[in-house]
Design an enzyme around this catalytic site. Structure first.
Site, PDB file in Angstrom:
ATOM      1  N   HIS A 186      20.651   6.919  35.134  1.00 34.27           N
ATOM      2  CA  HIS A 186      21.309   7.518  33.978  1.00 34.27           C
ATOM      3  C   HIS A 186      22.176   6.487  33.251  1.00 34.27           C
ATOM      4  O   HIS A 186      23.407   6.478  33.369  1.00 34.27           O
ATOM      5  CB  HIS A 186      22.145   8.730  34.404  1.00 34.27           C
ATOM      6  N   HIS A 189      21.061  19.133  38.086  1.00 33.77           N
ATOM      7  CA  HIS A 189      21.004  17.682  38.251  1.00 33.77           C
ATOM      8  C   HIS A 189      19.675  17.295  38.902  1.00 33.77           C
ATOM      9  O   HIS A 189      19.204  17.992  39.810  1.00 33.77           O
ATOM     10  CB  HIS A 189      22.170  17.189  39.116  1.00 33.77           C
ATOM     11  N   GLU A 233      18.811  15.183  41.083  1.00 33.12           N
ATOM     12  CA  GLU A 233      18.853  15.019  42.541  1.00 33.12           C
ATOM     13  C   GLU A 233      18.825  16.370  43.245  1.00 33.12           C
ATOM     14  O   GLU A 233      18.173  16.530  44.286  1.00 33.12           O
ATOM     15  CB  GLU A 233      20.102  14.234  42.952  1.00 33.12           C
ATOM     16  N   SER A 240      25.319   3.269  37.808  1.00 31.30           N
ATOM     17  CA  SER A 240      24.127   2.919  37.022  1.00 31.30           C
ATOM     18  C   SER A 240      24.462   2.086  35.793  1.00 31.30           C
ATOM     19  O   SER A 240      23.624   1.894  34.918  1.00 31.30           O
ATOM     20  CB  SER A 240      23.375   4.190  36.617  1.00 31.30           C
TER      21      SER A 240
END
Length: 318
Positions: A50, A133, A135, A276
């Site tokens: 992201h 999300h 994940e 990230s």
């Protein structure tokens, strides 16, 4: 004569560790290696990580980002993002004969395997995470539907009414607030004393370290800037950590996002970056600050990171 400057002094406390973690490094390298091996284009299901700068850089190199495997043409490779995917995704890719490479962070994969083991043991899983999300979606997709219940808040944990309260396990998203998650797990363990937790904490080392690094600087700062994306869970958590320490915090993606009115009256500024966000963006922001301020930069290191994850064997061999 000595040179004079109109720039106000600004003490800048830069948190360490910050920025890229081993899982992000690995995911980006996987896309880059796939482009070297297969040539352009290489398709990537969902943003590999992201961060807009990272995604745009990979697009320039020939990566094409899509949201489903259905959007991948026949005969081209596809990479699955670092956040992980439901089992149905690689199955669909295999059915279509697509070459696919799984860039799921190994620490996320560890949570996937734990979920399978708990379900195999007959336990219902309480999963602590943020609805929607990637994940969370990927982890729920590792086990049959109905085997997991999502809990997002302490109120959710207090209201939970499982069918078999003595036969539970809990797992967590890897990028959560350490403090918030402990508050939720404390409630679960109080209400369901037999609940089975993971052998080690699911929140990844990088998430924990970056939150601790923000705690180490926040009380000395008038404001904390966090470089990261609004859809980056670990970056948003860093803002929350600073605010919980009593220090205002702002999330910015690039140096150009800074509103310099934020710095009115700020003598000491904190700076960090989500897992990230590349270090290049940190340096870009420091350079931007230096255009207006006489910046005295100090790095405050609270932990050392030496974690490195291996690439998939297919890429290592190539």
């Amino acid at each position: 004569m000595p040179e004079t400057t109109d720039r106000l002094p600004l003490r800048l406390l830069v948190a360490a560790p910050r920025g890229f973690c081993a899982g992000v490094d690995r995911a980006i390298t996987i896309v880059e290696r796939a482009l070297e091996i297969y040539g352009r284009p290489v398709y990537v299901r969902h943003e590999i990580v992201h961060n807009k700068y990272v995604v745009d850089t990979l697009k320039e190199k020939g990566a094409v980002f899509v949201e489903t495997v259905d959007d991948v043409p026949d005969g081209v490779p596809v990479v699955f993002s670092a956040h992980g995917v439901p089992k149905a995704v690689p199955h669909k890719a295999a059915e279509r004969g697509l070459d696919y490479i799984d860039a799921t962070c190994p620490l996320v994969s560890k949570v996937h395997r734990q979920a399978e083991r708990q379900v195999d043991a007959g336990r219902h899983i309480i999963f602590i995470g943020h609805r929607g999300h990637p994940e969370v979606i990927g982890t729920f997709g590792q086990v049959p539907e109905g085997c997991m219940t999502l809990v997002e808040t302490e109120a959710d944990a207090e209201a939970l009414q499982p069918a078999e309260p003595d036969n539970l396990a809990f797992l967590t998203q890897t990028t959560l607030s350490v403090d918030d998650t402990k508050a939720i797990t404390d409630i679960l363990q109080r209400r369901f004393p037999s609940i089975v937790g993971p052998r080690g904490e699911d929140i990844c080392y990088a998430t924990s370290n970056r939150q601790q690094a923000v705690k180490a600087i926040a009380s000395s700062c008038d404001l904390v800037l966090v470089i990261g994306a609004t859809n980056s869970s670990n970056s948003v958590r860093l803002v929350e950590v600073a605010e919980r320490e009593g220090t205002p915090a702002k999330l910015v993606q690039r140096a150009d996002d800074i509103d310099f009115t934020w710095l009115d009256g700020v003598g000491t500024l904190g700076l960090t970056a989500g897992a990230s966000a590349p270090e290049l963006l940190v340096r870009e922001l420091v350079d931007k600050l230096s255009e207006r301020f006489d910046v005295q930069e100090e790095v405050i290191e609270s932990a050392k990171e030496r974690m490195v994850f291996k690439l998939p064997r297919s890429l290592e061999a190539a």
